[in-house]
Design an enzyme around this catalytic site. Sequence first.
Site, PDB file in Angstrom:
ATOM      1  N   ARG A  17       5.313  -2.796  -7.629  1.00 55.37           N
ATOM      2  CA  ARG A  17       4.023  -3.440  -7.910  1.00 55.37           C
ATOM      3  C   ARG A  17       3.962  -4.827  -7.252  1.00 55.37           C
ATOM      4  O   ARG A  17       3.297  -5.012  -6.242  1.00 55.37           O
ATOM      5  CB  ARG A  17       3.797  -3.530  -9.439  1.00 55.37           C
ATOM      6  CG  ARG A  17       2.387  -3.909  -9.846  1.00 55.37           C
ATOM      7  CD  ARG A  17       2.056  -5.384  -9.736  1.00 55.37           C
ATOM      8  NE  ARG A  17       2.930  -6.239 -10.516  1.00 55.37           N
ATOM      9  CZ  ARG A  17       2.910  -7.570 -10.441  1.00 55.37           C
ATOM     10  NH1 ARG A  17       2.069  -8.191  -9.630  1.00 55.37           N
ATOM     11  NH2 ARG A  17       3.751  -8.294 -11.151  1.00 55.37           N
ATOM     12  N   ASP A  18       4.692  -5.782  -7.779  1.00 50.41           N
ATOM     13  CA  ASP A  18       4.594  -7.151  -7.249  1.00 50.41           C
ATOM     14  C   ASP A  18       5.034  -7.177  -5.792  1.00 50.41           C
ATOM     15  O   ASP A  18       4.463  -7.903  -4.969  1.00 50.41           O
ATOM     16  CB  ASP A  18       5.475  -8.095  -8.085  1.00 50.41           C
ATOM     17  CG  ASP A  18       5.000  -9.538  -8.039  1.00 50.41           C
ATOM     18  OD1 ASP A  18       4.043  -9.828  -7.307  1.00 50.41           O
ATOM     19  OD2 ASP A  18       5.595 -10.371  -8.738  1.00 50.41           O
ATOM     20  N   HIS A 209      10.378 -14.574 -14.512  1.00 50.49           N
ATOM     21  CA  HIS A 209       9.878 -13.830 -13.339  1.00 50.49           C
ATOM     22  C   HIS A 209       9.849 -14.827 -12.179  1.00 50.49           C
ATOM     23  O   HIS A 209       8.892 -15.574 -12.012  1.00 50.49           O
ATOM     24  CB  HIS A 209       8.484 -13.309 -13.702  1.00 50.49           C
ATOM     25  CG  HIS A 209       7.727 -12.628 -12.613  1.00 50.49           C
ATOM     26  ND1 HIS A 209       7.532 -11.268 -12.571  1.00 50.49           N
ATOM     27  CD2 HIS A 209       7.069 -13.114 -11.536  1.00 50.49           C
ATOM     28  CE1 HIS A 209       6.790 -10.953 -11.524  1.00 50.49           C
ATOM     29  NE2 HIS A 209       6.492 -12.056 -10.872  1.00 50.49           N
ATOM     30  N   HIS A 211       9.914 -16.047  -8.294  1.00 44.52           N
ATOM     31  CA  HIS A 211       9.780 -15.787  -6.859  1.00 44.52           C
ATOM     32  C   HIS A 211      10.762 -16.718  -6.158  1.00 44.52           C
ATOM     33  O   HIS A 211      11.162 -17.743  -6.713  1.00 44.52           O
ATOM     34  CB  HIS A 211       8.329 -16.006  -6.412  1.00 44.52           C
ATOM     35  CG  HIS A 211       7.419 -14.896  -6.879  1.00 44.52           C
ATOM     36  ND1 HIS A 211       6.940 -13.925  -6.029  1.00 44.52           N
ATOM     37  CD2 HIS A 211       6.937 -14.588  -8.096  1.00 44.52           C
ATOM     38  CE1 HIS A 211       6.186 -13.074  -6.714  1.00 44.52           C
ATOM     39  NE2 HIS A 211       6.167 -13.455  -7.985  1.00 44.52           N
ATOM     40  N   CYS A 242       2.488 -12.723  -3.782  1.00 47.02           N
ATOM     41  CA  CYS A 242       1.275 -12.565  -4.582  1.00 47.02           C
ATOM     42  C   CYS A 242       0.089 -12.799  -3.657  1.00 47.02           C
ATOM     43  O   CYS A 242       0.028 -13.834  -2.982  1.00 47.02           O
ATOM     44  CB  CYS A 242       1.254 -13.550  -5.744  1.00 47.02           C
ATOM     45  SG  CYS A 242      -0.303 -13.479  -6.662  1.00 47.02           S
ATOM     46  N   ASN A 251       9.698 -11.695  -4.828  1.00 49.07           N
ATOM     47  CA  ASN A 251      10.442 -11.998  -6.050  1.00 49.07           C
ATOM     48  C   ASN A 251      11.909 -12.160  -5.694  1.00 49.07           C
ATOM     49  O   ASN A 251      12.363 -11.735  -4.637  1.00 49.07           O
ATOM     50  CB  ASN A 251      10.333 -10.824  -7.031  1.00 49.07           C
ATOM     51  CG  ASN A 251       8.931 -10.606  -7.500  1.00 49.07           C
ATOM     52  OD1 ASN A 251       8.152  -9.971  -6.812  1.00 49.07           O
ATOM     53  ND2 ASN A 251       8.597 -11.145  -8.646  1.00 49.07           N
TER      54      ASN A 251
HETATM   55  P1  HMG Z   1     -14.431  -9.009 -10.917  1.00 46.99           P
HETATM   56  O1  HMG Z   1     -15.019  -8.874  -9.560  1.00 46.99           O
HETATM   57  O2  HMG Z   1     -14.572 -10.321 -11.597  1.00 46.99           O
HETATM   58  O3  HMG Z   1     -14.882  -7.886 -11.930  1.00 46.99           O
HETATM   59  O4  HMG Z   1     -12.902  -8.612 -10.797  1.00 46.99           O
HETATM   60  P2  HMG Z   1     -16.202  -7.144 -12.196  1.00 46.99           P
HETATM   61  O5  HMG Z   1     -16.058  -6.618 -13.589  1.00 46.99           O
HETATM   62  O6  HMG Z   1     -17.384  -7.983 -11.816  1.00 46.99           O
HETATM   63  O7  HMG Z   1     -16.116  -5.897 -11.174  1.00 46.99           O
HETATM   64  C1  HMG Z   1     -16.244  -6.023  -9.772  1.00 46.99           C
HETATM   65  C2  HMG Z   1     -15.853  -4.722  -9.125  1.00 46.99           C
HETATM   66  O8  HMG Z   1     -14.490  -4.378  -9.441  1.00 46.99           O
HETATM   67  C3  HMG Z   1     -16.692  -3.551  -9.613  1.00 46.99           C
HETATM   68  O9  HMG Z   1     -16.763  -2.627  -8.537  1.00 46.99           O
HETATM   69  C4  HMG Z   1     -15.852  -2.967 -10.718  1.00 46.99           C
HETATM   70  O10 HMG Z   1     -16.123  -1.620 -10.956  1.00 46.99           O
HETATM   71  C5  HMG Z   1     -14.457  -3.137 -10.135  1.00 46.99           C
HETATM   72  P3  HMG Z   1     -18.011  -2.628  -7.520  1.00 46.99           P
HETATM   73  O11 HMG Z   1     -19.204  -2.443  -8.403  1.00 46.99           O
HETATM   74  O12 HMG Z   1     -17.992  -3.977  -6.827  1.00 46.99           O
HETATM   75  O13 HMG Z   1     -17.704  -1.499  -6.603  1.00 46.99           O
HETATM   76  N1  HMG Z   1     -13.398  -3.212 -11.152  1.00 46.99           N
HETATM   77  C6  HMG Z   1     -12.271  -2.476 -11.107  1.00 46.99           C
HETATM   78  N2  HMG Z   1     -11.854  -1.515 -10.256  1.00 46.99           N
HETATM   79  C7  HMG Z   1     -10.660  -0.951 -10.518  1.00 46.99           C
HETATM   80  N3  HMG Z   1      -9.883  -1.292 -11.564  1.00 46.99           N
HETATM   81  C8  HMG Z   1     -10.283  -2.228 -12.444  1.00 46.99           C
HETATM   82  C9  HMG Z   1     -11.531  -2.859 -12.227  1.00 46.99           C
HETATM   83  N4  HMG Z   1     -12.214  -3.809 -12.886  1.00 46.99           N
HETATM   84  C10 HMG Z   1     -13.349  -4.029 -12.217  1.00 46.99           C
HETATM   85  N5  HMG Z   1      -9.502  -2.561 -13.469  1.00 46.99           N
HETATM   86  C11 HMG Z   1     -10.701  -8.074 -11.497  1.00 46.99           C
HETATM   87  C12 HMG Z   1     -12.011  -8.741 -11.867  1.00 46.99           C
HETATM   88  C13 HMG Z   1      -9.618  -8.520 -12.459  1.00 46.99           C
HETATM   89  C14 HMG Z   1     -10.847  -6.570 -11.571  1.00 46.99           C
HETATM   90  C15 HMG Z   1     -10.338  -8.496 -10.056  1.00 46.99           C
HETATM   91  O14 HMG Z   1     -10.361  -9.879  -9.998  1.00 46.99           O
HETATM   92  C16 HMG Z   1      -9.013  -7.987  -9.568  1.00 46.99           C
HETATM   93  O15 HMG Z   1      -8.787  -6.796  -9.445  1.00 46.99           O
HETATM   94  N6  HMG Z   1      -8.079  -8.911  -9.256  1.00 46.99           N
HETATM   95  C17 HMG Z   1      -6.787  -8.558  -8.728  1.00 46.99           C
HETATM   96  C18 HMG Z   1      -5.747  -9.296  -9.489  1.00 46.99           C
HETATM   97  C19 HMG Z   1      -4.366  -8.906  -9.042  1.00 46.99           C
HETATM   98  O16 HMG Z   1      -4.014  -7.738  -8.997  1.00 46.99           O
HETATM   99  N7  HMG Z   1      -3.547  -9.921  -8.716  1.00 46.99           N
HETATM  100  C20 HMG Z   1      -2.171  -9.711  -8.377  1.00 46.99           C
HETATM  101  C21 HMG Z   1      -1.380  -9.390  -9.609  1.00 46.99           C
HETATM  102  S1  HMG Z   1      -0.996 -10.823 -10.602  1.00 46.99           S
HETATM  103  C22 HMG Z   1       0.506 -11.395  -9.982  1.00 46.99           C
HETATM  104  O17 HMG Z   1       0.950 -10.925  -8.962  1.00 46.99           O
HETATM  105  C23 HMG Z   1       1.283 -12.416 -10.756  1.00 46.99           C
HETATM  106  C24 HMG Z   1       2.481 -11.837 -11.502  1.00 46.99           C
HETATM  107  O18 HMG Z   1       3.354 -11.177 -10.611  1.00 46.99           O
HETATM  108  C25 HMG Z   1       3.242 -12.943 -12.230  1.00 46.99           C
HETATM  109  C26 HMG Z   1       3.565 -14.146 -11.348  1.00 46.99           C
HETATM  110  O19 HMG Z   1       4.221 -13.992 -10.317  1.00 46.99           O
HETATM  111  O20 HMG Z   1       3.141 -15.222 -11.730  1.00 46.99           O
HETATM  112  C27 HMG Z   1       2.037 -10.810 -12.552  1.00 46.99           C
HETATM  113 MG    MG Z   2       4.861 -12.191  -9.370  1.00 45.10          MG
END
Ligand code: HMG
Ligand code: MG
Length: 300
Positions: A17-18, A209, A211, A242, A251
Amino acid sequence: MQLNVPNKVNIVEVGPRDGLQNEKQVLTAGDKVELINALSECGMNHIEAGSFVSPKWVPQMANSEEVLRAITRTDGVIYSALTPNMRGYEGAFKAKADSVAVFASASEAFSQKNINCSIADSIARFKDVIAQAKKDNIPVRGYVSCVLGCPYEGEVSMSEVLSVTKTLLELGCYEVSLGDTIGVGTAGKTHSLLNLLLSQIPANKLALHCHDTYGQALANVLIGLQQGIATFDSSVAGLGGCPYAKGASGNLASEDLIYMLTNMNIETGINLKKLAVVGNNISTKLNRHNQAKSGIALRS
Ligand code: HMG
Ligand code: MG
């Protein structure tokens, strides 16, 4: 020297995933399944297999449902997924994720860039996810990003980290993983942050966690171990980063973490030699340099 550290540690393998969410090359579901199955054969017992987020935001994770449906499930292994909202939760539940993770941030700017809402709004979304997961008997892990620094805001307040972490635990997360999202943490800072958190939260509710952007991840893990933390996230071959944290490298490499732990007589249940082969294979497949020093050393 006698170190006061746990004698057993849990590893959460976040490479599929990450790691893969930030690789340029998007792997097919088949290749991901092969990777996840190989990781479980090494003894990994918690594998973050994908995320149910918008495919427009993170195209690398678009095939997570297919992946979760196709993996060979090994008894005792937790196959988990990230779920930012109810839509994501429903997808993960349908695909039979064993556990899900909600992900908040201690930095407002990062919250906006990463999930397009404020910290408070994200918590409101997670409340619904956690309530439904409770009904479905699905454990929920929490993440807090930017605990040691933010790519947009720089310094992040430790009391904000404490507050978001406590909120996630109070909502029902079984543990919170503290994300050094851009790998800027160093030993002293990690120590101070954990001192504060551990004054109010038991060590078994926290994970680290890290990086490895500046090569400090293992030092930070060692600080965590000395403060009683016994769960660490890592990524095979040090994959990834990320997408919303420019400059964040992968990571901490699982191979390097396991090399250190094994040689400190800390039990992980993971076969390092086998894992090194998996790390070398996935690096070759992605046509990238293996970021795990132990993986390279064990290659010959
Ligand atoms: P948004 O644009 O604010 O949401 O996104 P929305 O509700 O307005 O929806 C917009 C569009 O997204 C719509 O589709 C929804 O249907 C769709 P459209 O009408 O434009 O075709 N949608 C989705 N599609 C699939 N799955 C869903 C979903 N929800 C809405 N669940 C949202 C909000 C959170 C969805 C968006 O901002 C997003 O997907 N962000 C990605 C975040 C992400 O994955 N980041 C990386 C992971 S976090 C990380 O890596 C950190 C971590 O490792 C820890 C660390 O290192 O610190 C965990
Ligand atoms: Mg991370």
